[in-house]
Design an enzyme around this catalytic site. Structure first.
Site, PDB file in Angstrom:
ATOM      1  N   SER A 141       4.873   6.795   2.258  1.00 16.92           N
ATOM      2  CA  SER A 141       5.477   5.498   2.593  1.00 16.92           C
ATOM      3  C   SER A 141       4.796   4.393   1.799  1.00 16.92           C
ATOM      4  O   SER A 141       3.566   4.394   1.663  1.00 16.92           O
ATOM      5  CB  SER A 141       5.269   5.178   4.085  1.00 16.92           C
ATOM      6  OG  SER A 141       5.633   6.258   4.908  1.00 16.92           O
ATOM      7  N   ASN A 155       0.852  -1.192   0.000  1.00 14.75           N
ATOM      8  CA  ASN A 155       0.000   0.000   0.000  1.00 14.75           C
ATOM      9  C   ASN A 155       0.884   1.237   0.000  1.00 14.75           C
ATOM     10  O   ASN A 155       2.026   1.190   0.447  1.00 14.75           O
ATOM     11  CB  ASN A 155      -0.857  -0.005   1.289  1.00 14.75           C
ATOM     12  CG  ASN A 155      -1.763   1.202   1.395  1.00 14.75           C
ATOM     13  OD1 ASN A 155      -2.405   1.595   0.411  1.00 14.75           O
ATOM     14  ND2 ASN A 155      -1.819   1.818   2.559  1.00 14.75           N
ATOM     15  N   ASP A 195      -2.701   0.858   8.084  1.00 16.51           N
ATOM     16  CA  ASP A 195      -1.457   1.576   7.788  1.00 16.51           C
ATOM     17  C   ASP A 195      -0.267   1.072   8.596  1.00 16.51           C
ATOM     18  O   ASP A 195       0.694   1.806   8.853  1.00 16.51           O
ATOM     19  CB  ASP A 195      -1.638   3.098   7.963  1.00 16.51           C
ATOM     20  CG  ASP A 195      -2.665   3.657   6.990  1.00 16.51           C
ATOM     21  OD1 ASP A 195      -2.775   3.114   5.876  1.00 16.51           O
ATOM     22  OD2 ASP A 195      -3.362   4.616   7.339  1.00 16.51           O
ATOM     23  N   HIS A 224       0.846   5.146   1.498  1.00 20.46           N
ATOM     24  CA  HIS A 224       0.148   6.039   2.431  1.00 20.46           C
ATOM     25  C   HIS A 224       0.842   7.404   2.381  1.00 20.46           C
ATOM     26  O   HIS A 224       2.073   7.472   2.411  1.00 20.46           O
ATOM     27  CB  HIS A 224       0.208   5.460   3.852  1.00 20.46           C
ATOM     28  CG  HIS A 224      -0.500   6.311   4.848  1.00 20.46           C
ATOM     29  ND1 HIS A 224      -1.874   6.461   4.853  1.00 20.46           N
ATOM     30  CD2 HIS A 224      -0.041   7.116   5.843  1.00 20.46           C
ATOM     31  CE1 HIS A 224      -2.223   7.298   5.823  1.00 20.46           C
ATOM     32  NE2 HIS A 224      -1.118   7.710   6.435  1.00 20.46           N
TER      33      HIS A 224
HETATM   34  C1  GRF Z   1      -2.871   8.936  -2.465  1.00 22.73           C
HETATM   35  O1  GRF Z   1      -2.461  10.094  -1.788  1.00 22.73           O
HETATM   36  C2  GRF Z   1      -2.501   7.696  -1.694  1.00 22.73           C
HETATM   37  O2  GRF Z   1      -1.300   7.821  -0.977  1.00 22.73           O
HETATM   38  C3  GRF Z   1      -3.651   7.577  -0.720  1.00 22.73           C
HETATM   39  O3  GRF Z   1      -4.776   7.960  -1.461  1.00 22.73           O
HETATM   40  C4  GRF Z   1      -4.387   8.827  -2.526  1.00 22.73           C
HETATM   41  C5  GRF Z   1      -4.851   8.176  -3.787  1.00 22.73           C
HETATM   42  O4  GRF Z   1      -4.653   8.998  -4.900  1.00 22.73           O
HETATM   43  N1  GRF Z   1      -3.702   6.242  -0.162  1.00 22.73           N
HETATM   44  P1  GRF Z   1      -4.805   8.400  -6.363  1.00 22.73           P
HETATM   45  O5  GRF Z   1      -6.168   7.766  -6.436  1.00 22.73           O
HETATM   46  O6  GRF Z   1      -3.701   7.415  -6.590  1.00 22.73           O
HETATM   47  O7  GRF Z   1      -4.702   9.599  -7.269  1.00 22.73           O
END
Ligand code: GRF
Length: 226
Positions: free
Chosen positions: A142, A113, A151, A115
């Site tokens: 991260s 994932n 997370d 984050h």
């Molecule tokens: C990103 O900031 C990611 O880190 C978080 O959600 C957002 C998703 O953005 N988990 P996208 O859909 O990839 O544009």
């Protein structure tokens, strides 16, 4: 490991915009990329990222979580479709849904994932607003292996972004997102080619162990020359 069928097969889980999905897909088209995206699944049928994936000709599937009787049934279906597509690694990219420990354990160390914070700080939602409120001077993002707690999990890579005096949650999020688009494909590239390895809860990186700066952002592992 670098061509044809030997590439690792990636399933991407999204819920919205899908800009990280785009970054992962663009990197997959690069020379010698060790992974390919074989399936995109969104729990929101209206997700722009899903439309984008279909336009690219990537197999893309809406699994509306509201149509399932329980979280377990929804997660079982995710597991089924990923297996049916012979997915090796699931990459969550803005997937806004908590998963059951059953699914997470079935994909132990094969589900990652991104984050938008420097974990273990600022888990959960509204990360940028909370980071600014706390007065941090650096923020970032991260990539981590997924564990049952939200997370949580071994950190595979991070990018550090300077906080500017007049930052708002929006301006900071935009700069962090640019770093996400570089970090995530690089970490997935290293992970898919076994250059990043997880042993227990420790992570080792064969090739890119050193951190490096790219403009104002510090990446660890360093970005490759791809
Ligand atoms: C990103 O900031 C990611 O880190 C978080 O959600 C957002 C998703 O953005 N988990 P996208 O859909 O990839 O544009």
């Amino acid at each position: 490991m670098t061509s044809g069928s030997s590439r690792k097969r990636i399933g991407v889980l999204i819920s919205g915009r899908g800009s990280n999905l785009v970054a992962l897909h663009e990197a997959a088209g690069g020379e010698n990329c060790p992974y390919e995206i074989v399936l995109v699944v969104s729990n929101r049928p209206e997700a722009p990222g899903l439309t984008w994936a279909k336009e690219q000709g990537i197999a893309a599937l809406a699994l509306d979580h509201k149509l399932f009787r329980s979280r377990e049934e929804f997660d079982d279906q995710i597991d089924r479709v990923m297996k049916a597509s012979k997915v090796d690694i699931i990459a969550c990219a803005g997937f806004m849904r908590l998963m059951t420990s059953g699914l997470i354990e079935r994909w132990h160390n094969r589900m990652i994932n991104i984050h938008p914070a420097l974990l273990p700080l600022f888990k959960g939602l509204d990360t940028h607003a909370r980071a600014l409120k706390a007065g941090v001077k650096v923020a970032g993002c991260s990539v981590h292996a997924i564990r049952p707690e939200m997370d949580e999990g071994p950190i595979l890579g991070q990018a550090v972004v300077r906080v500017l005096p007049n930052d708002t949650p929006g301006s900071l999020a935009a700069r962090v997102l640019k770093a996400e688009h570089k970090l995530y494909p690089e970490v997935l590239r290293l992970f898919a080619s076994d250059q990043i390895k997880i042993k227990g809860d420790r992570v080792s990186c064969i090739d890119g162990a050193t951190e490096a700066e790219d403009g104002d952002v510090m990446y660890s592992p360093a970005l490759g020359s791809h």
